[in-house]
Scaffold this active site. Structure first.
Site, PDB file in Angstrom:
ATOM      1  N   ASP A   1       1.478   5.388   0.996  1.00 46.36           N
ATOM      2  CA  ASP A   1       0.950   6.289   2.074  1.00 46.36           C
ATOM      3  C   ASP A   1       1.850   7.265   2.685  1.00 46.36           C
ATOM      4  O   ASP A   1       1.892   8.470   2.944  1.00 46.36           O
ATOM      5  CB  ASP A   1       0.063   5.652   3.075  1.00 46.36           C
ATOM      6  CG  ASP A   1      -1.095   4.891   2.389  1.00 46.36           C
ATOM      7  OD1 ASP A   1      -1.762   5.580   1.641  1.00 46.36           O
ATOM      8  OD2 ASP A   1      -1.311   3.687   2.761  1.00 46.36           O
TER       9      ASP A   1
ATOM     10  N   ARG B   1       1.440  -2.839  16.671  1.00 50.19           N
ATOM     11  CA  ARG B   1       1.046  -1.468  16.855  1.00 50.19           C
ATOM     12  C   ARG B   1       1.328  -0.960  18.119  1.00 50.19           C
ATOM     13  O   ARG B   1       1.935   0.515  17.987  1.00 50.19           O
ATOM     14  CB  ARG B   1      -0.530  -1.270  16.660  1.00 50.19           C
ATOM     15  CG  ARG B   1      -0.805  -1.794  15.070  1.00 50.19           C
ATOM     16  CD  ARG B   1      -0.136  -1.088  14.059  1.00 50.19           C
ATOM     17  NE  ARG B   1      -0.334  -1.275  12.707  1.00 50.19           N
ATOM     18  CZ  ARG B   1       0.432  -1.608  11.694  1.00 50.19           C
ATOM     19  NH1 ARG B   1       1.635  -1.618  11.994  1.00 50.19           N
ATOM     20  NH2 ARG B   1      -0.125  -1.674  10.474  1.00 50.19           N
TER      21      ARG B   1
ATOM     22  N   ASP C   1      -5.902  -0.408  12.767  1.00 52.60           N
ATOM     23  CA  ASP C   1      -4.862   0.167  13.198  1.00 52.60           C
ATOM     24  C   ASP C   1      -4.768   1.683  13.725  1.00 52.60           C
ATOM     25  O   ASP C   1      -4.021   1.931  14.619  1.00 52.60           O
ATOM     26  CB  ASP C   1      -3.805   0.041  12.002  1.00 52.60           C
ATOM     27  CG  ASP C   1      -3.459  -1.376  11.721  1.00 52.60           C
ATOM     28  OD1 ASP C   1      -3.392  -2.166  12.691  1.00 52.60           O
ATOM     29  OD2 ASP C   1      -3.249  -1.808  10.446  1.00 52.60           O
TER      30      ASP C   1
ATOM     31  N   SER D   1      -2.729  -5.305  -0.175  1.00 59.34           N
ATOM     32  CA  SER D   1      -2.259  -4.382   1.089  1.00 59.34           C
ATOM     33  C   SER D   1      -1.545  -5.274   2.102  1.00 59.34           C
ATOM     34  O   SER D   1      -2.196  -6.132   2.607  1.00 59.34           O
ATOM     35  CB  SER D   1      -3.332  -3.535   1.741  1.00 59.34           C
ATOM     36  OG  SER D   1      -2.898  -3.152   2.922  1.00 59.34           O
TER      37      SER D   1
END
Ligand code: ARG
Length: 413
Positions: free
Chosen positions: A13, A93, A122, A172
């Site tokens: 990504d 995060r 996220d 993932s």
């Protein structure tokens, strides 16, 4: 568009984003990779960012800050989202957002980009943290904005000569010191046992050693400071527990999770250190905290876990909840002994200088210090409201009342 600071993981990504931000936004991309203890070659990730076209690339080692400022408050809150998930990704995060802002300010960038999808938690966590840390920052989320699919990204990568790791995992993955998460692929079939390939930190309980490991954890004011009697830096201690816990298959979690965005997802976690430390810490709290604090605390713990999960790390509520948990850690100093064996971590003993367990009070042996005679009056008063209630509601005679140690006008009843 000028400079854009990109949260860069080195994966597909965000690698595609380096090229795409340049192409679509005419941006000068500054790639930032934050080390929170994921097992990755950060130097190679930095080189990769430059090779794809980032004008600059940084890696920031934030492991110690992560351990002390994020993991410790979460451990002290025994935080488990929906009672099982130790919140590794969710805790990371806000710290990533913090570092992105620091870099953006240092390089005079007014935009930050991330590679989160529109379906996950996220995006919420990163963007709400950014909003708190710098309300003026401009946020770009191209994966969400253009609904980029994996197939599209693979094609784009090929066309732009972006190196793609041989479709390494169908899952993932996200990992840091506090745990590893896997989703997607075969895991989306919620009724099927996760394949062994979904796990990387933990052995299958079937392959775990036939012997058990003793594990002695020492805490000082609610912070783990030693493992098996050896003082260790917090990051090292967590890593060591992940290693030994993983060997004994501790901390596998298969969870149907309620995402903030309304979706239920199937998540598979590995969090050996978190599992061991939360259990040990919880046990020490039982020994040291008074009953009322101990019984009230789960309200704080659940709300704390929800705040972290829902991207509200910097909220006044989360900070106030941490104020409570920090204050009651003062006496959480002591040692907990555990046994790890084929997937189970069991507390087998504990000791604390300020522990409230007094053997002479608790013992059933002859010579104790508890005055059992006092129990009679205590029980009479303790049960008084229910006695009165029963007389009023169950048709019992008020004659039961003369036994009471206090004068009661039974005619009034
Ligand atoms: N479901 C977990 C959470 O919301 C883990 C998410 C993992 N993120 C990822 N990009 N793979 O915290």
């Amino acid at each position: 568009m000028g400079k854009v600071v990109l949260a860069y993981s080195g994966g597909l990504d965000t690698s595609v984003l380096i090229a795409m931000l340049r192409e679509k936004y005419n941006a000068q991309v500054i790639a930032v990779t934050i080390d929170l203890g994921q097992h990755e070659d950060l130097a190679a990730i930095k080189d990769k960012a430059r090779s794809i076209g980032a004008v600059d690339a940084f890696t920031i080692d934030a492991r110690e800050e992560f351990a002390h400022k994020y993991i410790v408050p979460s451990l002290q809150a025994n935080a488990l989202y929906e009672n099982v998930y130790p919140l590794a990704t969710a805790l990371g995060r806000p710290l990533i957002a913090d570092k992105l802002i620091q870099v953006a300010h240092a390089v005079n960038a007014t935009s930050i980009a991330h590679g989160c999808t529109g379906k996950g938690n996220d995006q919420v966590r990163i963007e709400s943290a950014l909003a708190y840390l710098d309300p003026s920052i401009h946020i770009l989320a191209p994966v969400r904005e253009f609904s980029l699919s994996r197939d599209y990204e693979l094609k784009y990568a090929q066309e732009h000569a972006i190196p793609v790791e041989k479709a390494a995992s169908t899952f993932s993955i996200d990992e840091n010191l506090w745990g590893r998460s896997a989703e997607c692929g075969a895991l989306e079939q919620e009724d099927c046992e996760p394949p062994e390939q979904a796990f990387a930190w933990t052995q299958s309980p079937l392959d775990a050693p036939n012997y058990s490991a003793y594990c002695e954890l020492t805490f000082e004011h609610g912070v783990p400071i030693a493992f098996n009697g050896k003082r260790m830096a917090l990051v090292d201690l967590i890593q060591e527990l992940n290693r030994i816990g993983g060997l004994h298959s501790i901390g596998r979690i298969d969870h149907i999770e309620s995402r903030l965005v309304g979706i239920k997802s199937r998540e598979v976690y590995e969090a050996p250190a978190a599992k061991i430390l939360i259990q040990a810490h919880q046990d020490l709290e039982k020994l040291v905290l008074t009953r009322d604090v101990l019984h009230f605390k789960p309200v704080i713990e659940h709300t704390f876990a929800d705040c972290v999960y829902n991207g509200l790390w910097f909220s006044p509520l989360r900070q106030a909840l941490s104020g409570f948990t920090t204050q009651i850690q003062e006496n959480i100093t002591g040692t907990v002994k555990m046994r790890l064996y084929k997937g189970s971590a069991i507390v087998i003993g504990r000791t604390a200088e300020k522990g409230l367990y007094v053997k002479d009070l608790a013992t059933y042996e002859g010579a104790d210090e508890f005055d059992s005679r006092a129990a009679k009056g205590f029980i009479q008063i303790w049960s008084l409201p229910y006695k009165v209630y029963s007389i009023k509601n169950n048709g019992h005679s008020a004659r039961a009342l003369p036994d009471l140690p206090v004068a009661v006008d039974s005619t009034a009843i």
